[in-house]
Structure formats: C-alpha cells, structure tokens
Design a protein around this motif. Structure first.
Motif, PDB file in Angstrom:
ATOM      1  N   ILE A  89      14.812 -18.987 -23.711  1.00 16.34           N
ATOM      2  CA  ILE A  89      15.814 -18.757 -24.000  1.00 16.34           C
ATOM      3  C   ILE A  89      15.319 -18.130 -26.030  1.00 16.34           C
ATOM      4  O   ILE A  89      15.415 -17.805 -26.702  1.00 16.34           O
ATOM      5  CB  ILE A  89      17.077 -19.668 -24.673  1.00 16.34           C
ATOM      6  N   GLY A  90      14.766 -19.035 -26.511  1.00 14.19           N
ATOM      7  CA  GLY A  90      14.464 -18.952 -27.882  1.00 14.19           C
ATOM      8  C   GLY A  90      13.446 -17.560 -27.553  1.00 14.19           C
ATOM      9  O   GLY A  90      13.210 -17.603 -29.603  1.00 14.19           O
ATOM     10  N   LEU A  91      12.522 -17.000 -26.999  1.00 14.81           N
ATOM     11  CA  LEU A  91      12.648 -15.413 -27.754  1.00 14.81           C
ATOM     12  C   LEU A  91      13.409 -14.472 -27.381  1.00 14.81           C
ATOM     13  O   LEU A  91      13.057 -13.229 -27.633  1.00 14.81           O
ATOM     14  CB  LEU A  91      10.776 -15.262 -26.086  1.00 14.81           C
ATOM     15  N   MET A  92      14.241 -14.623 -26.906  1.00 16.27           N
ATOM     16  CA  MET A  92      16.018 -13.428 -27.190  1.00 16.27           C
ATOM     17  C   MET A  92      15.949 -13.214 -28.199  1.00 16.27           C
ATOM     18  O   MET A  92      15.701 -14.290 -28.781  1.00 16.27           O
ATOM     19  CB  MET A  92      16.414 -14.807 -26.594  1.00 16.27           C
ATOM     20  N   PRO A  93      16.404 -11.785 -28.419  1.00 20.86           N
ATOM     21  CA  PRO A  93      16.821 -11.395 -29.913  1.00 20.86           C
ATOM     22  C   PRO A  93      17.507 -12.722 -30.506  1.00 20.86           C
ATOM     23  O   PRO A  93      17.989 -13.014 -30.279  1.00 20.86           O
ATOM     24  CB  PRO A  93      17.254 -10.637 -29.392  1.00 20.86           C
ATOM     25  N   PRO A  94      17.191 -12.388 -32.625  1.00 24.91           N
ATOM     26  CA  PRO A  94      18.399 -13.413 -32.389  1.00 24.91           C
ATOM     27  C   PRO A  94      19.769 -13.235 -32.187  1.00 24.91           C
ATOM     28  O   PRO A  94      20.566 -14.063 -32.316  1.00 24.91           O
ATOM     29  CB  PRO A  94      18.449 -13.173 -34.042  1.00 24.91           C
ATOM     30  N   GLU A  95      20.773 -11.904 -32.338  1.00 25.46           N
ATOM     31  CA  GLU A  95      21.658 -11.757 -31.514  1.00 25.46           C
ATOM     32  C   GLU A  95      22.270 -12.982 -30.784  1.00 25.46           C
ATOM     33  O   GLU A  95      23.030 -13.000 -30.820  1.00 25.46           O
ATOM     34  CB  GLU A  95      21.747  -9.913 -31.546  1.00 25.46           C
ATOM     35  N   ALA A  96      21.339 -12.375 -29.545  1.00 25.56           N
ATOM     36  CA  ALA A  96      21.861 -13.317 -28.439  1.00 25.56           C
ATOM     37  C   ALA A  96      22.034 -14.754 -28.903  1.00 25.56           C
ATOM     38  O   ALA A  96      22.844 -15.252 -28.765  1.00 25.56           O
ATOM     39  CB  ALA A  96      21.050 -12.581 -27.434  1.00 25.56           C
ATOM     40  N   ARG A  97      20.884 -15.085 -28.538  1.00 25.81           N
ATOM     41  CA  ARG A  97      19.910 -16.665 -28.978  1.00 25.81           C
ATOM     42  C   ARG A  97      20.819 -17.510 -30.458  1.00 25.81           C
ATOM     43  O   ARG A  97      21.374 -18.114 -29.606  1.00 25.81           O
ATOM     44  CB  ARG A  97      19.304 -16.669 -29.193  1.00 25.81           C
ATOM     45  N   ASP A  98      21.520 -16.380 -31.274  1.00 25.52           N
ATOM     46  CA  ASP A  98      22.035 -17.194 -32.130  1.00 25.52           C
ATOM     47  C   ASP A  98      23.979 -17.185 -32.469  1.00 25.52           C
ATOM     48  O   ASP A  98      24.063 -17.725 -33.249  1.00 25.52           O
ATOM     49  CB  ASP A  98      21.293 -16.893 -33.328  1.00 25.52           C
ATOM     50  N   HIS A  99      23.960 -16.360 -31.759  1.00 23.10           N
ATOM     51  CA  HIS A  99      25.623 -15.320 -31.687  1.00 23.10           C
ATOM     52  C   HIS A  99      26.299 -16.392 -29.654  1.00 23.10           C
ATOM     53  O   HIS A  99      27.590 -15.488 -30.275  1.00 23.10           O
ATOM     54  CB  HIS A  99      25.403 -14.061 -32.188  1.00 23.10           C
ATOM     55  N   GLU A 100      25.817 -15.634 -29.299  1.00 22.12           N
ATOM     56  CA  GLU A 100      26.385 -16.068 -27.882  1.00 22.12           C
ATOM     57  C   GLU A 100      26.122 -17.505 -27.331  1.00 22.12           C
ATOM     58  O   GLU A 100      25.227 -17.958 -27.845  1.00 22.12           O
ATOM     59  CB  GLU A 100      25.217 -14.902 -26.412  1.00 22.12           C
ATOM     60  N   PRO A 101      27.411 -18.105 -26.291  1.00 21.61           N
ATOM     61  CA  PRO A 101      27.055 -19.295 -25.994  1.00 21.61           C
ATOM     62  C   PRO A 101      25.893 -19.119 -25.248  1.00 21.61           C
ATOM     63  O   PRO A 101      25.511 -18.519 -24.406  1.00 21.61           O
ATOM     64  CB  PRO A 101      28.765 -18.956 -25.200  1.00 21.61           C
ATOM     65  N   ARG A 102      25.040 -20.324 -25.210  1.00 22.37           N
ATOM     66  CA  ARG A 102      24.601 -20.548 -24.616  1.00 22.37           C
ATOM     67  C   ARG A 102      24.841 -20.888 -22.870  1.00 22.37           C
ATOM     68  O   ARG A 102      23.800 -20.947 -22.053  1.00 22.37           O
ATOM     69  CB  ARG A 102      23.881 -22.090 -24.913  1.00 22.37           C
ATOM     70  N   ILE A 103      25.951 -21.514 -22.759  1.00 21.74           N
ATOM     71  CA  ILE A 103      26.475 -20.943 -21.515  1.00 21.74           C
ATOM     72  C   ILE A 103      25.852 -20.188 -20.420  1.00 21.74           C
ATOM     73  O   ILE A 103      25.875 -19.788 -19.889  1.00 21.74           O
ATOM     74  CB  ILE A 103      27.726 -22.105 -21.259  1.00 21.74           C
ATOM     75  N   SER A 104      26.101 -18.625 -21.617  1.00 23.33           N
ATOM     76  CA  SER A 104      26.372 -17.408 -20.562  1.00 23.33           C
ATOM     77  C   SER A 104      24.542 -16.550 -20.908  1.00 23.33           C
ATOM     78  O   SER A 104      24.606 -15.644 -19.934  1.00 23.33           O
ATOM     79  CB  SER A 104      27.000 -16.915 -21.606  1.00 23.33           C
ATOM     80  N   LEU A 105      23.918 -17.705 -21.139  1.00 21.38           N
ATOM     81  CA  LEU A 105      22.240 -17.439 -21.727  1.00 21.38           C
ATOM     82  C   LEU A 105      20.999 -17.915 -20.783  1.00 21.38           C
ATOM     83  O   LEU A 105      20.427 -17.982 -20.037  1.00 21.38           O
ATOM     84  CB  LEU A 105      21.546 -17.168 -22.846  1.00 21.38           C
ATOM     85  N   ASP A 106      21.638 -19.516 -20.706  1.00 20.21           N
ATOM     86  CA  ASP A 106      20.692 -20.746 -19.775  1.00 20.21           C
ATOM     87  C   ASP A 106      21.121 -20.589 -18.680  1.00 20.21           C
ATOM     88  O   ASP A 106      21.984 -21.734 -18.113  1.00 20.21           O
ATOM     89  CB  ASP A 106      20.968 -22.095 -20.987  1.00 20.21           C
ATOM     90  N   GLY A 107      19.980 -20.446 -17.791  1.00 14.81           N
ATOM     91  CA  GLY A 107      19.599 -20.738 -16.254  1.00 14.81           C
ATOM     92  C   GLY A 107      19.494 -21.617 -15.264  1.00 14.81           C
ATOM     93  O   GLY A 107      18.948 -21.565 -15.085  1.00 14.81           O
ATOM     94  N   GLY A 108      19.057 -22.161 -16.271  1.00 12.37           N
ATOM     95  CA  GLY A 108      18.181 -23.705 -16.199  1.00 12.37           C
ATOM     96  C   GLY A 108      16.710 -23.934 -16.202  1.00 12.37           C
ATOM     97  O   GLY A 108      16.080 -22.707 -16.035  1.00 12.37           O
TER      98      GLY A 108
END
Length: 253
Positions: A170-189
């Motif tokens: 997740i830390g490698l994602m663009p800042p727009e995603a990792r900083d502004h979208e909910p982690r629950i919508s990104l983190d697949g475990g």
C-alpha cells in the motif's frame, strides 16, 4: 484560467488544462474555485474535489473518504454485460460507491434487479445516489452478511472489485490513493487475496444455477484468485485486456 492552469502545473498535475476546466465547472463562484484549487493542489484526488468520477460514460458521485472507481474496472463491466440478461438479479459486492452495479444496470436493456453491498457507511452514501436511478437497493455489512436471506440462490451476475493490494504494498501506491482513499478499500491482506477467498467460498450459496461471479484481480494474482473460485466448485477462467491493463476471473455455478 491561465493562473489556474499554472497553479495546477506547479503542483505536478499532468493534465492541468483539463483539470482547470473541471474545477471551473464545479465551482459556484470565485471563492469556491479558490477552495477547490487549494484542495487539488494539496493532493486530493480530482474526483473527490469535483464530486464525481466518469465511469463507463456515466458520472458517479464520489467524495472525500470514498474509493474512486478506476477506468480499468470498465473491463469487468464489459465482461458482465456479455452475461447479464434483462431482469437478471445483479449484485455488486464490496460495491464502494456502487459504480459497477450502476454501470451494468444502465447498459442492460430492460433493466435488472440491482443490489449493492459494502461495509463502509461513508461509501454507501454515494452508492445510494448512484444506484437510485436504476431502482437499486443498498445493504450495509460484511460481505454476504449484509444481504437479505431472500437473495440466497438468486444472484445471476455477481460483480466484485474487492481490495487486492497486499498490505505491505500500500505504501507504494500513489499518494492520491494511499492518503485519501479509505484503507479498507485498498488493503487485501498479507497476499492481497484475503477477501477473494472469502467471497469465493460463499459464492455458490448465493448464485443462481448457471450464475456467474466476476472478480477483478491482477495478472500476477489471477492464478490464486482462480484457484479460490475453483475450490469453491465454480467452473473458472481468467480474461485479461492489454488495452485496459485489467484482469478478471470469472466463475460459473
């Protein structure tokens, strides 16, 4: 307009001219435009700032704290439209703002019986707006636990864009995603596929005979996603589009 474009360029916005037009169109007045510009220059996703995202030719309502539907996911919609029939029961699981279900419903002549479910109440506020024109029903809860018992065994097309990014990536994602979208919508475990396994395991109980599950994944992860669907008893194959840079695993009950 020139100063607006210059400010966006200085902030690193590649499509500064197009963004300037969108910001101007969303602003109520000059003071509001300055506020929108400050938010965009501060790194907020453009879609959050203007309040909508284009998806399958439609404007989907989005906003702060919501996952922005990706253009690559239009490939999943295209595959779903090959399988859906008028009046079919369509379920958008892990729906976020409900973009997948709304797009399928909008492009199915005769309409569908549309349901959308997610665990995030903030996203569902937007989902309600996006599925309302198609008579969609929205349910809040953890995966299938959100759904009414009456849907069991009735779903003809189940579309899913669940998180599939491994936690440590997740830390490698663009800042727009990792900083502004909910982690629950990104983190697949740990391996990115925790939700895929859960969704696949229970899918047969919700799919109608001959119903299909379509789930977005990455090309690298697709064999593991497919294995989960196969283990659940679904007849499975994967489709990849180089144009969309997208991969979808499809399972048939």
């Amino acid at each position: 307009m020139g100063s607006l474009v210059e400010a966006l360029r200085a902030a690193g916005c590649v499509f500064a001219e197009e963004e300037a037009e969108l910001l101007s169109g969303a602003a109520r007045d000059e003071a509001h435009l300055a506020e929108l510009l400050a938010r965009r220059v501060g790194g907020e996703p453009l879609e959050h700032v203007v309040g909508w995202a284009e998806f399958c030719g439609l404007r989907m309502a989005v906003g702060a704290g919501a996952f922005v539907p990706r253009r690559r996911t239009e490939f999943l919609v295209e595959r779903a439209l090959e399988l859906v029939r008028p009046g079919a029961v369509v379920l958008d699981l892990c729906c976020g703002v409900g973009a997948l279900g709304a797009a399928v419903a909008a492009r199915t002549p005769g309409g569908v019986e549309l349901h959308a479910a997610d665990i995030d109440p903030a996203a569902l506020e937007y989902a309600r707006r996006n599925v309302a024109p198609y008579g969609g029903r929205v349910w809040e809860g953890d995966l299938y636990g959100a759904l009414p018992a009456g849907l069991r065994g009735r779903v003809d097309v189940l579309v899913v864009n669940a998180p599939y990014v491994p936690t440590e990536e997740i830390g490698l994602m663009p800042p727009e995603a990792r900083d502004h979208e909910p982690r629950i919508s990104l983190d697949g475990g740990p391996d990115g596929l925790a939700l895929h396994r859960r969704i696949a395991a229970e899918a047969p109980g919700w799919l109608a005979p001959g119903g299909h599950l379509l789930i977005e994944t990455s090309t690298r992860q697709s064999p593991s996603t497919a294995s989960s669907l196969t283990s659940a008893g679904l007849t499975t194959h994967a489709e990849t589009s180089e144009d969309w840079h997208a991969t979808v695993v499809i399972g048939r009950a």
